[in-house]
Design a protein around this motif. Sequence first.
Motif, PDB file in Angstrom:
ATOM      1  N   VAL A 227       0.842  -1.201   0.000  1.00 52.48           N
ATOM      2  CA  VAL A 227       0.000   0.000   0.000  1.00 52.48           C
ATOM      3  C   VAL A 227       0.875   1.249   0.000  1.00 52.48           C
ATOM      4  N   GLU A 228       1.950   1.213   0.787  1.00 47.80           N
ATOM      5  CA  GLU A 228       2.846   2.364   0.858  1.00 47.80           C
ATOM      6  C   GLU A 228       3.499   2.639  -0.512  1.00 47.80           C
ATOM      7  N   GLN A 229       3.912   1.573  -1.210  1.00 46.14           N
ATOM      8  CA  GLN A 229       4.507   1.741  -2.535  1.00 46.14           C
ATOM      9  C   GLN A 229       3.498   2.344  -3.497  1.00 46.14           C
ATOM     10  N   PHE A 230       2.255   1.859  -3.427  1.00 46.42           N
ATOM     11  CA  PHE A 230       1.208   2.390  -4.294  1.00 46.42           C
ATOM     12  C   PHE A 230       0.973   3.870  -4.013  1.00 46.42           C
ATOM     13  N   ASP A 231       0.855   4.222  -2.724  1.00 49.05           N
ATOM     14  CA  ASP A 231       0.611   5.616  -2.370  1.00 49.05           C
ATOM     15  C   ASP A 231       1.762   6.511  -2.819  1.00 49.05           C
ATOM     16  N   ALA A 232       2.993   6.036  -2.638  1.00 48.45           N
ATOM     17  CA  ALA A 232       4.149   6.835  -3.026  1.00 48.45           C
ATOM     18  C   ALA A 232       4.165   7.076  -4.524  1.00 48.45           C
TER      19      ALA A 232
END
Length: 522
Positions: A280-285
Amino acid sequence: MKTEIQGAELDFGLAILRLRSDLRDDWFPDPVRFADMLTDDAVSQQLREQYAPQPAVEVNIPKGGFTLRYSLEQCVTDRIVYQAVADALEHIDLSLAPQVYGFRIRPGRGGETFQPKVQAWIDFNNTVRLQLQDLGGVLLVTDVQNFYECIWHSELLADIERLSKTSFAYRRLLERMLREWSRYDGLALPQNRDASSFLANIYLQQVDADMLDRGYVYYRYMDDIRVVCNDRFAARRALLDLIASLRHRHLNVNASKTHIFDSDDSGNLDKYVPEPDRDVEQFDASSRSRYGADPDAIAKLKAKTERLVRAGNFDERSFRACVERLRRVANSFEGQHLDYSVVTEGIVEAIGDYPWLSDFMVSFLRHIKLQSHHTEALSQIVISPDKYIYSWQSYHVWQLLAALNIRSRELRLSAQLQASVGKDSVRAAGALIYLGACGTDEDRIRIAREMSQIPPDRLIRRAATIATQELAGFYVDRYFSSLRPDEVRLREYLRQQPLPTYVADLPRRKLSYLNVDLPDEY
């Protein structure tokens, strides 16, 4: 657009801008997103005469475990004024300690009231973890029981006076609104409102100060509280001091959500102080880049969501986080051709057993090309109210079926029965929208004939006005003489649209749009 109401200067232009943002995660999404009401001209007309807040409509919302919370639904005019009062008092946010992470005012006068809430939640948990690692010891985890329902207006108004000496006119106006909306005399704030979140933070300011003055390593995200302590004895002392401080606010901790555990208890640590999900963090970034989320990040997000579906982990925060992001991908030009079948099948199968997740599940399904067996399964939720007893769930599913233009004789007959004037206004409002979109002229004429009998319930009357928008002028003249000014405005707005509008369309976006802040719990 600034206007003075009862001595309080209010910026309604800013309030309208911020309310549009607040409406994104409304429990009861308006079929046309109040587009007829959220304009300077409409607000000016509504406030032309002496302003008086209207009573709120109390409705039930399902919670996890098949329990209920109540919602106080205000008219849009009241919500605009409420938001404007909160905006005028937003300088009080500076009085909150830096250890308070959630729902902090965003600098500037833009359309988002708060700093990004998802990032604030991540920062809150990361800070607690780092402090626990540095200090060792144990962690006290708790939250405030029935927080919004237990906020006393007199205490809140006294807090505002203490923290903002120039607030008399705003306090007087706020007191009048809260008194009108309260289901109990002098108690409770409307939930799921940005203005209420701001005021609720103010209500706990003294508790924050008490705990920090005592030297505790204390952090708060709205009603979630964490205290890092040297050992279990110190944690128990911290809990007693917190309870004592909360009692001065007529509050208490939730015993079932209160825990003390060691810093090396990885199970509890992951549960109550979760680390950010890497996918999720990679997607948000990547979504925050000017080009939007990259294909690899989207593929990982989709795969993770599918794993959660196969495991049946529908009630986990991570599932909601993934589905909300995947919904935005599905609504993008770049993501519209991806295969969402695993997630779609899981949600359609699960929605009946998780009524409290209906809003975000329905929101996802609106972006998906559903198969006939999907719509047949969803239809059972509204056709069988004796089994699917939650009116709020039916309201969302009726709107979904209307938006997708799903028609059947059984659906029409069920909608006719549920749309009849009766006790269940929420279910009736959803059925009325469906009949307007997917029924016949005979259905719309019957609704028009009953307009004079419809009780002064804003939800039903607004739905009935939308449902009858295609009727010819003869029926309007004959049956709509009793329309209220806001209903006249709604009919005029609908008449000006190029096509009939029963449920607002969802225009596709570029992936770069995904960097818009997510709802509170994601």
